[in-house]
Scaffold this motif. Sequence first.
Motif: not given
Lengths: 212, 212
Positions: A89, A182, A184-186, B133, B192, B194-195, B197, B206, B209
């Motif tokens: 991730g 934002w 979070g974790v992807v 990013y 990837t 589902e992000p 958050a 989101v 990336t």
Amino acid sequence: MPPVSAPSSRTRVRRLPDRAHYDADTVAAIVDAAMLCTVAFQIDGTVHAIPTIHWREGGHLYIHGAKASRMLKALTAGEACVTIALANGLVLARSAMHHSMNYRSVVIYGRFEPVTDPGYKLNSLRAFIEGFYPGRWDTLRPITNKELNATGLLRIALSEASAKIRAHGVKDDEEDLSWPVWAGVVPLHTVTGEPVAERDSVLQQVPKTRLG
Amino acid sequence: MPPVSAPSSRTRVRRLPDRAHYDADTVAAIVDAAMLCTVAFQIDGTVHAIPTIHWREGGHLYIHGAKASRMLKALTAGEACVTIALANGLVLARSAMHHSMNYRSVVIYGRFEPVTDPGYKLNSLRAFIEGFYPGRWDTLRPITNKELNATGLLRIALSEASAKIRAHGVKDDEEDLSWPVWAGVVPLHTVTGEPVAERDSVLQQVPKTRLG
């Protein structure tokens, strides 16, 4: 609880030791989840590191290759360090410094030993194919003695190994939590795509693979 | 046509040399496609290999970490070998021996050099974040001088590097082509998910990336 002490000094995780695991089950699960490892070794004092396919049987990691390969020869002559890393991730924080990745990794130290008994080699190659493609071995054109003999097989014990896992969310500084970006974790996943059959492939039934 | 000769003896690909590439563009593309490399090095004659995040700027691969880290200290004191491996597909042949993987890999030899100029460090960390990013750097809580100072930044030239690529179908023996088993390539992709958050994340948009 897993054991918290490292099996040796060189195995002890120094950076971020709260991410370290030394129990055999955790190490084995990461070894099994990966198909490629990197084997680092020395030849005449120069460090080399080469990616190669691996598999596990019990307490050992196995690799194979042409008997004449420089790597296989060097590996039985000195110590090696095997590394496996799986990216799980992307961790996006509110500050650049806290950006990170979730991952599972293993580092193994030790010396590879050659596996030379033909029967043992055959069983291990079967375990390799069956591990990745359950049920496939018996459907293949049987391996010949010449092929078996030309294949070098090495194994290294998983006894001197450490795992390192990051599997949590963002760790920003307290005062940054309200920063308007934002965070979070992807998650990252490895998936199999549409199989591409050889034009002359006789059967069109695609085999199962462990990877999906 | 890419150059066919290796930049140095230790860089020359010995096993399956038809898979070797030594041109800068091929090496750079593989470095850019990966987020994790494995850095192999020696401390007092013992080989260590540790996975770490990397990025590229021009003709160098960059890594970062805590200044106090054992790896960062060791890397400026001796030669290193950096390995990147990307698995692109499972190659299922009609015989066990011709099972393989499609992959792209790079092996880099050389010595890391520290990047100490604060302005240069800042720009390189920006390139790291922006590379993965795009557009994110300017939205983040700005980096502090203390953070910048605590971060060790090292780079290694990509001048002594080789790439190895397998990107083709099954290579079975001629006499095995009619063997009644599925043969072909199962592609592997990193995607990837589902992000997720952070619960206290202020914005719900989101970011993009590079990985998808």
